[in-house]
Design a protein around this motif. Structure first.
Motif, mmCIF file in Angstrom:
data_model
loop_
_atom_site.group_PDB
_atom_site.id
_atom_site.type_symbol
_atom_site.label_atom_id
_atom_site.label_comp_id
_atom_site.label_asym_id
_atom_site.label_seq_id
_atom_site.Cartn_x
_atom_site.Cartn_y
_atom_site.Cartn_z
ATOM 1 N N VAL A 256 0.862 -1.179 0.000
ATOM 2 C CA VAL A 256 0.000 0.000 0.000
ATOM 3 C C VAL A 256 0.904 1.237 0.000
ATOM 4 N N SER A 257 0.896 1.985 -1.076
ATOM 5 C CA SER A 257 1.840 3.088 -1.272
ATOM 6 C C SER A 257 1.230 4.415 -0.828
ATOM 7 N N VAL A 258 2.011 5.169 -0.034
ATOM 8 C CA VAL A 258 1.571 6.483 0.438
ATOM 9 C C VAL A 258 2.647 7.502 0.084
ATOM 10 N N SER A 259 2.259 8.609 -0.526
ATOM 11 C CA SER A 259 3.215 9.663 -0.880
ATOM 12 C C SER A 259 2.592 11.025 -0.647
ATOM 13 N N GLY A 260 3.432 11.990 -0.242
ATOM 14 C CA GLY A 260 2.995 13.367 -0.075
ATOM 15 C C GLY A 260 1.820 13.542 0.859
ATOM 16 N N SER A 261 1.707 12.700 1.866
ATOM 17 C CA SER A 261 0.512 12.688 2.713
ATOM 18 C C SER A 261 0.851 12.993 4.166
ATOM 19 N N ILE A 262 -0.188 13.355 4.908
ATOM 20 C CA ILE A 262 -0.092 13.565 6.355
ATOM 21 C C ILE A 262 -0.926 12.498 7.043
ATOM 22 N N ILE A 263 -0.288 11.731 7.935
ATOM 23 C CA ILE A 263 -1.006 10.793 8.795
ATOM 24 C C ILE A 263 -0.650 11.183 10.222
ATOM 25 N N ALA A 264 -1.575 11.833 10.898
ATOM 26 C CA ALA A 264 -1.241 12.418 12.200
ATOM 27 C C ALA A 264 -2.487 12.591 13.052
ATOM 28 N N ASN A 265 -2.243 12.695 14.370
ATOM 29 C CA ASN A 265 -3.297 13.005 15.337
ATOM 30 C C ASN A 265 -4.397 11.955 15.361
ATOM 31 N N ASN A 266 -4.068 10.719 14.974
ATOM 32 C CA ASN A 266 -4.997 9.602 15.106
ATOM 33 C C ASN A 266 -4.746 8.911 16.442
ATOM 34 N N VAL A 267 -5.800 8.397 17.055
ATOM 35 C CA VAL A 267 -5.708 7.976 18.454
ATOM 36 C C VAL A 267 -6.240 6.563 18.629
ATOM 37 N N TYR A 268 -5.469 5.748 19.357
ATOM 38 C CA TYR A 268 -5.947 4.455 19.824
ATOM 39 C C TYR A 268 -6.571 4.675 21.195
ATOM 40 N N ALA A 269 -7.859 4.401 21.301
ATOM 41 C CA ALA A 269 -8.589 4.703 22.538
ATOM 42 C C ALA A 269 -9.382 3.480 22.973
ATOM 43 N N PRO A 270 -8.744 2.533 23.650
ATOM 44 C CA PRO A 270 -9.455 1.335 24.100
ATOM 45 C C PRO A 270 -10.454 1.666 25.206
ATOM 46 N N GLU A 271 -11.368 0.729 25.430
ATOM 47 C CA GLU A 271 -12.343 0.956 26.493
ATOM 48 C C GLU A 271 -11.664 1.044 27.849
ATOM 49 N N GLU A 272 -10.585 0.306 28.000
ATOM 50 C CA GLU A 272 -9.821 0.372 29.239
ATOM 51 C C GLU A 272 -8.416 0.868 28.910
ATOM 52 N N GLY A 273 -7.937 1.823 29.633
ATOM 53 C CA GLY A 273 -6.608 2.365 29.386
ATOM 54 C C GLY A 273 -6.675 3.769 28.824
ATOM 55 N N GLN A 274 -5.519 4.386 28.773
ATOM 56 C CA GLN A 274 -5.430 5.769 28.321
ATOM 57 C C GLN A 274 -5.302 5.836 26.799
ATOM 58 N N PRO A 275 -5.962 6.792 26.166
ATOM 59 C CA PRO A 275 -5.760 6.981 24.731
ATOM 60 C C PRO A 275 -4.310 7.358 24.437
ATOM 61 N N ARG A 276 -3.816 6.947 23.267
ATOM 62 C CA ARG A 276 -2.457 7.278 22.880
ATOM 63 C C ARG A 276 -2.366 7.339 21.360
ATOM 64 N N PRO A 277 -1.393 8.072 20.822
ATOM 65 C CA PRO A 277 -1.266 8.183 19.368
ATOM 66 C C PRO A 277 -1.008 6.818 18.739
ATOM 67 N N ALA A 278 -1.660 6.572 17.613
ATOM 68 C CA ALA A 278 -1.471 5.314 16.876
ATOM 69 C C ALA A 278 -1.911 5.558 15.437
ATOM 70 N N ASN A 279 -0.984 6.062 14.619
ATOM 71 C CA ASN A 279 -1.345 6.418 13.247
ATOM 72 C C ASN A 279 -1.376 5.222 12.308
ATOM 73 N N CYS A 280 -0.412 4.301 12.452
ATOM 74 C CA CYS A 280 -0.289 3.164 11.550
ATOM 75 C C CYS A 280 -0.077 1.886 12.353
ATOM 76 N N ARG A 281 -0.285 0.769 11.704
ATOM 77 C CA ARG A 281 -0.028 -0.523 12.336
ATOM 78 C C ARG A 281 1.490 -0.694 12.481
ATOM 79 N N PRO A 282 1.999 -0.870 13.693
ATOM 80 C CA PRO A 282 3.449 -0.853 13.884
ATOM 81 C C PRO A 282 4.207 -1.920 13.111
ATOM 82 N N ASN A 283 3.665 -3.141 13.005
ATOM 83 C CA ASN A 283 4.411 -4.221 12.365
ATOM 84 C C ASN A 283 4.164 -4.324 10.863
ATOM 85 N N LEU A 284 3.274 -3.494 10.302
ATOM 86 C CA LEU A 284 3.043 -3.521 8.857
ATOM 87 C C LEU A 284 2.610 -2.132 8.390
#
Length: 497
Positions: A256-284
């Motif tokens: 999946v090719s991405v160019s000239g783009s902004i991927i930012a300020n996306n949040v992983y917010a589970p039902e339990e735990g604190q929200p934290r930045p998570a823009n992309c899947r870390p292992n892929l």
């Protein structure tokens, strides 16, 4: 036969009959038109309704749907079904469907893919389209199942993928690539969407979805160019061993090719735990084709940096709202060389290179200034920028050479100029400048008065007077009927007698 254009005369839903080039409803038009025809959807002052008992608006043949603008022509509603279901028929050619200048919103099928738009195997293009407020099991906004999906100058926002017993994927877009189904998104925004996995975009692989038909053809890998994927949320799949996945974009396939783009300020917010930045899947992560920017390290090889995106949508920039960046953003000039326009149709580039993301920062505009040549030694310039609150810098180059950059506000006045060429420059602090050249010329002296003309010789009257002038000395004469002498120079002619 030549393609025809049919105009829908009512925003109500139902079946009817088209006459000449008009159709009473959108559903009637979709049933009536021939492949290749165009359906005009004018703004009727209220949204086009959808009767949930009649199902989604189904499209199984090539057609163009054209509205009056994504901020004016609105289709759909919370009717318990998809708004549009685009599909290749079991026995028939692959449809080519184009949607332009309209908004699709509020689709909410009870258990299906694609809340607002589901594309099963067709070639679908969205051009200046807003897809908002949809809700589905996968692809709250759009589900593309082994079809070709092109999205340009569009907004995918506030859609939700939700299901309690399995992973709800792709809040904004769900793309299934079992046969390398194509996905091309450029100069568009995907924001404020929610899912368990892939709040903004999820690119999947696996078995085909329902209703694929015969569109089993190999297509290009997904590509995202100059796209803003921001402020999306992923809650995580509680049934996965590693529930933390990409909130902005999550992919289960490589390439999946991405160019000239902004991927930012996306949040992983589970039902339990604190929200934290998570823009992309870390292992892929997606393939970094250059010119990208993220505020976290898992998406791209380049160092993370804050793009300084606006916290809310900016309105009145075009047909669709969008997230803006200031001239000081590290996304400015990051995307390199490109052509075309940004999401709101502003030509790219505005500066030395194209900006990353869907929003191109414009250069200031010089509203007024002196004419190309002026005799005034005091000149004034007025200038401005589309973004409020920006700081400006000005410079004046003259006969003595370049001047310094100094902070300034509009209007800017310069006095005491001498003759010669000048160039006025203005820029947003640290950004690309614009210029206006002029010349101060010396004021021309008034023209000399014309030389005096010799007095004309008086004309005597025949039989009454003569013309005489003195040639030496002082001559005095006495006129007839008088007793005193007068100077000859004071007379034009002398009467007889």
């Amino acid at each position: 036969a030549a393609a025809d254009t049919y105009t829908v005369t009512s925003p109500d839903d139902g079946l009817g009959t088209c006459t000449a080039t008009t159709c009473p409803t959108l559903r009637t038009a979709l049933e009536f038109v021939a492949p290749g025809d165009t359906i005009r959807l004018p703004d009727h002052g209220r949204p086009y309704a959808q009767n949930g008992q009649l199902g989604p608006f189904e499209i199984t043949r090539s057609v163009k749907l054209v509205g009056d603008g994504a901020n004016r022509t609105v289709i759909g509603g919370n009717a318990g079904v998809q708004v549009f279901r685009v599909q290749t028929p079991e026995a028939g050619p692959t449809p080519t469907v184009v949607m332009r200048h309209l908004q699709v919103r509020g689709g909410n099928p009870s258990f299906d893919w694609g809340g607002n738009i589901a594309n099963f195997g067709a070639d679908l293009t969205l051009d200046h389209v807003r897809v908002t407020g949809g809700r589905a099991f996968r692809g709250g906004g759009i589900a593309n199942i082994d079809g070709s999906l092109v999205i340009r100058h569009s907004l995918i926002d506030h859609n939700t993928a939700a299901y309690v017993e399995s992973g709800a994927h792709g809040g904004g877009i769900y793309n299934l690539t079992s046969f390398d189904g194509a996905l091309l998104v450029h100069d568009s925004t995907i924001a404020f969407n929610t899912a368990q996995i892939g709040g903004g975009v999820y690119v999947d692989s696996g078995s085909v979805g329902p209703g694929l038909g015969q569109a089993q053809r190999r297509l290009a890998a997904p590509v995202l160019q100059r796209v803003t994927i921001a402020r999306n949320t992923a809650a995580g799949d509680p049934f996965e061993p590693n529930p933390e996945r990409g909130a902005g974009i999550d992919v289960s396939v490589s390439g999946v090719s991405v160019s000239g783009s902004i991927i930012a300020n996306n949040v992983y917010a589970p039902e339990e735990g604190q929200p934290r930045p998570a823009n992309c899947r870390p292992n892929l992560p997606p393939a970094d084709a250059g010119g990208n920017l993220s505020d976290t390290a898992e998406c791209f090889a380049s160092a993370p940096a804050d793009p300084q995106l606006s916290t809310q949508f900016a309105e009145n920039f075009g047909e669709t709202p969008l997230l803006t960046i200031p001239p000081s953003s590290p996304a400015v000039n990051r995307a390199g060389a490109c052509t075309g326009t940004d999401q709101r149709d502003l030509p790219r580039p505005q500066g030395a290179a194209c900006d990353a993301g869907a929003f191109e920062v414009s250069v200031p505009a010089i509203v007024s200034g002196p004419p190309e040549a002026t005799t005034s030694t005091t000149v004034t310039f007025a200038f401005g920028h589309e973004l409020p609150g920006v700081a400006f810098e000005c410079r004046l180059d003259g006969p003595a050479g370049p001047g310094p950059w100094v902070p300034c506000t509009s209007p800017r006045t310069y006095a005491g100029l001498t003759g010669g060429p000048y160039t006025f420059w203005v820029r947003v602090a640290g950004g690309e400048p614009v210029a206006l050249a002029f010349r101060v010329v010396a004021q021309q002296p008034p023209p000399p008065p014309p030389p005096p003309q010799p007095e004309p010789t008086p004309n005597p009257v025949f039989g009454r007077s003569v013309s005489i002038k003195p040639t030496q000395g002082r001559v005095r004469v006495r006129l007839p009927g008088t007793k005193r002498f007068v100077n000859l120079d004071s007379l034009d002619t002398i009467p007889f007698g």
